[in-house]
Design a protein around this motif. Structure first.
Motif, short mmCIF file in Angstrom:
data_model
loop_
_atom_site.label_atom_id
_atom_site.label_comp_id
_atom_site.label_asym_id
_atom_site.label_seq_id
_atom_site.Cartn_x
_atom_site.Cartn_y
_atom_site.Cartn_z
N LEU A 135 53.87 47.94 32.92
CA LEU A 135 53.96 47.92 31.46
C LEU A 135 54.01 46.52 30.86
O LEU A 135 54.02 46.40 29.63
CB LEU A 135 55.19 48.71 31.00
N CYS A 136 54.02 45.47 31.64
CA CYS A 136 54.06 44.11 31.12
C CYS A 136 52.67 43.48 31.18
O CYS A 136 51.93 43.66 32.16
CB CYS A 136 55.05 43.25 31.92
N LYS A 137 52.33 42.70 30.16
CA LYS A 137 51.02 42.06 30.10
C LYS A 137 50.85 40.98 31.17
O LYS A 137 49.72 40.65 31.54
CB LYS A 137 50.81 41.45 28.71
N ASP A 138 51.95 40.43 31.64
CA ASP A 138 51.86 39.39 32.66
C ASP A 138 51.22 39.90 33.95
O ASP A 138 50.64 39.13 34.71
CB ASP A 138 53.26 38.84 32.94
N PRO B 129 42.70 40.43 34.81
CA PRO B 129 41.72 40.00 33.79
C PRO B 129 40.31 40.52 34.08
O PRO B 129 39.38 39.74 34.29
CB PRO B 129 41.80 38.49 33.87
N ILE B 130 40.16 41.83 34.11
CA ILE B 130 38.85 42.41 34.43
C ILE B 130 38.30 43.22 33.26
O ILE B 130 37.13 43.07 32.90
CB ILE B 130 38.96 43.32 35.68
N GLN B 131 39.14 44.03 32.65
CA GLN B 131 38.67 45.01 31.67
C GLN B 131 38.63 44.50 30.23
O GLN B 131 38.22 45.24 29.34
CB GLN B 131 39.57 46.26 31.73
N CYS B 132 39.04 43.25 30.00
CA CYS B 132 39.06 42.70 28.64
C CYS B 132 39.91 43.58 27.71
O CYS B 132 39.51 43.88 26.58
CB CYS B 132 37.64 42.57 28.09
N SER B 133 41.06 43.96 28.20
CA SER B 133 41.97 44.79 27.42
C SER B 133 43.40 44.47 27.82
O SER B 133 43.74 44.54 29.01
CB SER B 133 41.69 46.28 27.64
N ASP B 134 44.21 44.10 26.85
CA ASP B 134 45.62 43.82 27.11
C ASP B 134 46.50 44.95 26.60
O ASP B 134 47.70 44.76 26.37
CB ASP B 134 46.03 42.50 26.47
N SER B 135 45.95 46.12 26.41
CA SER B 135 46.70 47.24 25.85
C SER B 135 47.75 47.73 26.84
O SER B 135 47.45 48.02 28.01
CB SER B 135 45.74 48.38 25.49
N ILE B 136 48.99 47.82 26.36
CA ILE B 136 50.08 48.37 27.17
C ILE B 136 50.63 49.63 26.51
O ILE B 136 51.67 50.15 26.94
CB ILE B 136 51.20 47.34 27.36
N MET B 137 49.94 50.11 25.50
CA MET B 137 50.33 51.36 24.83
C MET B 137 49.12 52.27 24.77
O MET B 137 47.99 51.82 24.58
CB MET B 137 50.86 51.08 23.42
N LYS C 284 45.82 34.74 27.52
CA LYS C 284 45.37 35.75 26.55
C LYS C 284 43.84 35.85 26.54
O LYS C 284 43.29 36.94 26.39
CB LYS C 284 45.89 35.40 25.16
N TRP C 285 43.17 34.70 26.65
CA TRP C 285 41.71 34.73 26.67
C TRP C 285 41.19 35.51 27.88
O TRP C 285 40.21 36.24 27.81
CB TRP C 285 41.20 33.30 26.65
N GLU C 286 41.85 35.33 29.01
CA GLU C 286 41.39 35.97 30.24
C GLU C 286 41.53 37.50 30.19
O GLU C 286 40.62 38.23 30.61
CB GLU C 286 42.19 35.43 31.43
N ILE C 287 42.66 37.96 29.70
CA ILE C 287 42.92 39.41 29.77
C ILE C 287 42.36 40.18 28.57
O ILE C 287 42.25 41.40 28.63
CB ILE C 287 44.43 39.69 29.90
N THR C 288 41.99 39.47 27.48
CA THR C 288 41.45 40.17 26.32
C THR C 288 39.96 39.97 26.14
O THR C 288 39.29 40.82 25.54
CB THR C 288 42.17 39.72 25.04
#
Length: 677
Positions: A499-502, A506-514, A616-620
């Motif tokens: 559940l944590c963004k950390d 960094p593959i799906q270009c989505s940082d959604s945790i909800m 943030k750039w990597e995961i989003t």
């Protein structure tokens, strides 16, 4: 001569007693007479017939008595009494009845006119109640058949067994005949009720017996109706309808246009229009009955999934539509249109949200859904299914079909977002074990805050789960542990790696945790979930079909006026970050690297590698505020550094397929009829 005189007096007494006895035994037949003249004629006929019969019997008895006296067997009244007694006893074997000569309490003191007056009162009462029935006349032949020999006649009046003819038949299954009679009566009441609901009338069933139904409208309306059962068939016929309705008007069209109208709004509308107030119970059931008349019953809906699937197959031959039945019992139905499937595979990121929602009918049920995210960070429905209950078996059945349709394999480079439903977690682990499985942080916080409340703990929780790099995550953990050690320990038990963004790859270009896309989907079809099965699926299909069309039209309109190749929401987000970047300073270094200071934070940014310290750039896939400062320093366009998933071209690909196809209705191509083979 003295004996003859006694015999005559006894004859008169016996005659009167015999007339009274026959009159009482045939009272049920005679009382149906509706005419005073007919009644008097019957009584005179009875008197004459009985007189003849009694005279004949007495003459024989007198002859026997005289002969007996001549032989010395007795004299006077005593001999006559014995002769009469013996003669009458012999006739008893034939079933006749002549009372003894002893005095009894009878109506002997009343003359014929008084007797007729009593029957006349009864006849007038019967005439007033049953005007339509034919007059029953007891003829002399019928009377002689009853009296002669003392035998009970086999003749039965047409009206004598009126009720028995309706309820019983030649069949010996009386329970079945009784059930049919009750069904006819129930159908008569239901017909009145349906008419009441359809026209919003206030009808009261004044009488509802086995043979009669009478209803009336409430004051001041004067409407009345009366129905009764037909003698032979047993059906109910409305024989009389009086008056015209002056009560409140129709509401069927209101529910047709506004099925979501609540019973409270209905009550307010009645009060405003007609100054009429009713109970919540009646308003609720009036609405329910109206909706059932408009949409059909539950039984009708759950008998049509097979035909509905057949129509979907006919309309979209490349789609995936399945239903599961156990005998005649409905178990599950799965729907996935080919346009949605191909649009997700070609135009969306490989992030899938899975969730289940309760159906709002009294039968219950669960709606399972798989929802993706388009290039504008909005929901993109993939497939859905209706099952009996949310458990591991149902989720395994749903995910197994979804895995084959989307070519997910074992879950490589796939991200699944869901709540902590145990059956869902086990199904994902067994069927797509290599997928990245994230848990919805909002659901975890809802459970965690039950024992750990307060604004300080809430702020620390969201700071921890939104940490994008390790240093920030460790700092948030220390602050939470310092604030409340038990709260920190309970949160660590929830497996923060899900559940944590950390911990996001960094593959799906989505940082959604909800699982916000599934929540949006469930809210979008909220009204549909309160309907029966087929109506719910049809409203979902039509609403989503209209939404896909509007999205495609809007993006074409936006593309023609915008100079950017990015989707509107992403472009707006980048513009906000560029404006915020005025608070940052940039220091270049040899090798294409830059130091960026943002207040008290400092990060290293490498634009050529799309790398920077905050991740943030990597995961989003979208440059953060630090990257925007460096890109502007290099005099380049920030839009060129955004991942292609957020471009208009990908967005149009997702919505450019046929999406959800049109399906003819019940009358269009026989959805309500059986299919042809």
């Amino acid at each position: 001569m003295a004996g003859v005189t006694v015999i005559k007096s006894e004859f008169e007494s016996v005659k009167k007693s015999r007339v009274e006895s026959v009159r009482k035994s045939n009272f049920q037949s005679v009382k149906k007479s509706k005419n005073e003249t007919t009644l008097k004629g019957n009584l005179q006929s009875i008197e004459k017939s009985v007189e003849k019969s009694v005279v004949h019997s007495v003459q024989k008895s007198v002859g026997a008595s005289v002969e007996n006296n001549a032989r010395g067997g007795g004299s006077g009244v005593h001999g006559c009494d014995e002769g009469l007694g013996e003669r009458f006893d012999d006739n008893d074997e034939d079933g006749s009845y002549i009372p003894s000569c002893e005095e009894e309490e009878t109506d002997d003191d009343m003359d014929a006119k008084e007797l007729v007056s009593e029957d006349e009162e009864y006849t007038q009462a019967r005439l007033k109640k049953k005007k339509e029935k034919e007059v029953f006349v007891l003829t002399d032949d019928m009377f002689h058949e009853i009296v002669n020999g003392g035998q009970q006649s086999e003749y039965v009046s047409e009206y004598e067994n009126f009720e028995e003819e309706d309820i019983y038949s030649d069949s010996t299954d009386f329970e079945e005949e009784g059930r049919r009679a009750r069904d006819r009566h129930a159908r008569a009441r239901d017909a009145i009720t349906d008419n009441v609901v359809e026209n919003a009338w206030q009808i009261h069933l004044k009488r509802a017996s086995k043979k009669h139904v009478e209803a009336e409208c409430r004051e001041p309306c004067k409407w009345r109706c009366y129905g009764s059962r037909v003698n032979k068939s047993g059906d109910f016929i409305m024989r009389n309808v009086k008056g015209v309705h002056t009560c409140p008007g129709k509401y069927m069209e209101v529910f047709r246009l506004r099925p979501q109208l609540s019973y409270k709004e209905l009550g307010l509308d009645l009060m405003q229009r007609y100054a009429f107030e009713d109970t919540r119970w009646r308003l609720y059931h009036a609405k329910k009955k109206s909706i059932d008349l408009l949409r059909g019953s539950v039984e009708e809906h759950y008998s049509k999934p097979r035909r509905y699937i057949h129509e979907l197959d006919r309309a979209d031959k490349e789609g995936r539509f399945e239903h599961v039945d156990v005998g005649v019992v409905f178990k599950a139905i799965y729907i996935c249109f080919s346009g949605l499937r191909e649009g997700f595979k070609e135009g969306c990121r490989r992030v899938i949200g899975l969730d289940g929602a309760f159906l709002k009918t009294y039968l219950g049920g669960i709606l399972l859904s798989a929802v993706g995210t388009d290039g504008n960070n909005q929901m993109y429905p993939i497939s859905w299914a209706v099952v009996e209950i949310e458990n591991e078996v149902c989720w395994s059945w749903f995910i197994n079909i979804l895995r084959r349709e989307l070519n997910l394999g074992e879950g490589v480079r796939i991200t699944i977002i869901s709540d902590q439903q145990k059956g869902l977690e086990n199904a994902v682990k067994n069927l797509i074990p290599l997928a990245e499985h994230r848990n919805c942080a909002r659901h975890i916080y809802a459970n965690w805050k039950k024992t750990h409340k307060g604004p300080a703990l809430k702020q620390l929780f969201w700071k921890l789960v939104r940490s994008t790099y390790m240093e920030e995550y460790n700092l948030a953990c220390k602050e939470l542990e310092k604030e409340d050690g038990q709260a920190f320990a309970d949160l660590m038990d929830k497996n923060p790696s899900k559940l944590c963004k950390d911990f996001i790859t960094p593959i799906q270009c989505s940082d959604s945790i909800m699982n916000s896309v599934c929540e949006c989907f469930n809210a979008y079809i909220l009204e549909a979930r309160s309907k029966h099965l087929i109506d719910m699926l049809e409203e979902m299909r039509t609403r989503l079909m209209e939404r896909l069309y509007k999205k495609y039209v809007d993006i074409e309109s936006y593309e023609s006026t915008s100079q950017s190749h990015l989707c509107p929401k992403v472009k707006k987000k980048i513009e906000a970050m560029i404006y915020e970047s005025r608070n940052c300073t940039t220091i270049p270094a040899i090798g294409g690297r830059f130091e960026v200071n943002h207040f008290e934070d400092r990060f290293v940014v490498t634009p050529s590698l799309k790398q920077y310290g905050c991740r943030k750039w990597e995961i989003t896939g979208i440059p953060c505020i630090h990257a925007c400062v460096v890109i502007n320093y290099l005099k380049q366009d920030v839009d060129e550094y955004v991942h292609e998933y957020f471009s208009l071209s990908k967005y149009k690909v997702a919505y450019g397929y046929s999406g959800i196809t049109t399906v003819p209705g019940r009358r269009g191509r026989g959805m309500g009829r059986g299919t042809r083979t």
